[in-house]
Enzyme design. Sequence first.
Site, short mmCIF file in Angstrom:
data_model
loop_
_atom_site.label_atom_id
_atom_site.label_comp_id
_atom_site.label_asym_id
_atom_site.label_seq_id
_atom_site.Cartn_x
_atom_site.Cartn_y
_atom_site.Cartn_z
N SER A 209 -5.44 -36.26 74.48
CA SER A 209 -6.42 -35.44 73.80
C SER A 209 -7.81 -36.09 73.96
O SER A 209 -8.19 -36.45 75.07
CB SER A 209 -6.04 -35.24 72.33
N ASP B 138 -0.82 -25.23 76.33
CA ASP B 138 -1.83 -25.98 75.58
C ASP B 138 -3.21 -25.37 75.82
O ASP B 138 -3.70 -25.36 76.95
CB ASP B 138 -1.81 -27.44 76.02
N HIS C 226 0.48 -29.55 73.81
CA HIS C 226 -0.55 -30.58 73.82
C HIS C 226 0.06 -31.98 73.72
O HIS C 226 0.80 -32.29 72.78
CB HIS C 226 -1.48 -30.34 72.62
#
Length: 461
Positions: free
Chosen positions: A131, A390, A414
């Site tokens: 991320s 995602d 994700h």
Amino acid sequence: MRLTGSVPMVQCSSSLVGKDPSLVLTCWQMPRLPLTGKRTKFLFVPKIASNKTTFGLISHHVEMAQQHGALLLAVEHRFYGDSINPDGLKTESLADLSSQQALADLATFHGYICRSFNLSSRNPWISFGGSYSGALSAWFRGKFPSLVYAAVASSAPVKAKLDFSEYNHVVGLSLKSVAVGGSEKCWARVQQAFAAVEAELLTGNLSQVAGDFNCCQIPKNLDDQIELMQNLADLFMGTVQYNEEGVLLSIKELCDLMTNVSGEDKDMDAYSRLIKLTQVYRSSTEDKCLDVSHEETIKHLMDTSVHSSRRAERQWTYQTCTEFGFYQTCEDSTCPFSGLINLQAQTKLCTAVFGISQHSLPSNIAFTNSYYGGDEPHTHRVLYINGGIDPWKELSVVQGGEEVQSVFIEDAAHCADMSSRRVAKRDSLRRARQEIEKQVSDWLRTASLEKMDKGADGIKP
């Protein structure tokens, strides 16, 4: 605290002392194994949330470190970790909160470890992150290629964008995807449910809506109504983003609730199904009601206490204003939620909370993309990994090339690749982890050959 296997690991926390922007590091090592020689270094870049007791110990990169006998290092983010200074969240202190400063901190950490353990350029470093920290991992390699030999960037949003409408477009597509338990009917029911809530608000049935969704306040003004819609949309956005990765419901379970035609729910309309969904989520929390007060949101974001349970929201909101944007809007027909979730409603927080002009946001974002390269980042020897459902894939690198390697996992969420290989739920994830392991092994093999070619001079950046 123990780590099974033979991986030596150093964990470090970082903090600022007074107004001195230098990084102070406190480290502890486990177990006590020799750190010199040709040992590889795996650096786990910090996430927004931090917990000293875990530091991502049950993760794929830990298993690879065990496989290669690497030294594993994890560093805490100076603004998101537990070691933040008491005044660290004051607006004037947030001037040091930026991705550029985070990279400088990582470079300082690198130097500290090298000096402390007498390491040299003959020891290759590979950084890992997911991320935001995945973007930092990629950028660390890009901006400090002499320090980091290679990087793995999972679900890394390397492109800043003001109006991130693509996020909810992908959420909608994922709700339709049969491969992960969605359907066209599910998307339609969600859209109908939000349209029904909006209709109730427009006709003035505010008390009825507040009662139906157990709101803490009656959403009498537009700002509070937007808060309500955003809170309801978050249930679906979070489910899609982290499908089967620790969320309360998977996409399949959520869509079953919204569409099933058997049992007591068979005649339930979309609005009532949305009410039931919120009840399911509410039962899993300690919240007595749904807070829809925009005034309370502002108050939470202005709270500078480092002990606030929602403290990460303040820092991240600041970075969206100064660097990234990432505002997840719902102003086109591909979004199944409410058009009330618009850009203006989100960017005005920058002014209300930090005094940052909304007009400055486009230039802030343009600078970020110019500095790092956007979705064509200035990086080499970086592996970008993304999941097909995602939403953040839209701001990452999904196509490999001569200078860029990528792994795309069609039905993954994700950062799904980062969890332990022992908990892989899908064949696609198992295959992806094998690709990642092969790439890391290839890098280490190449680094070893370069060391042999260059002798004592070390390896190529």
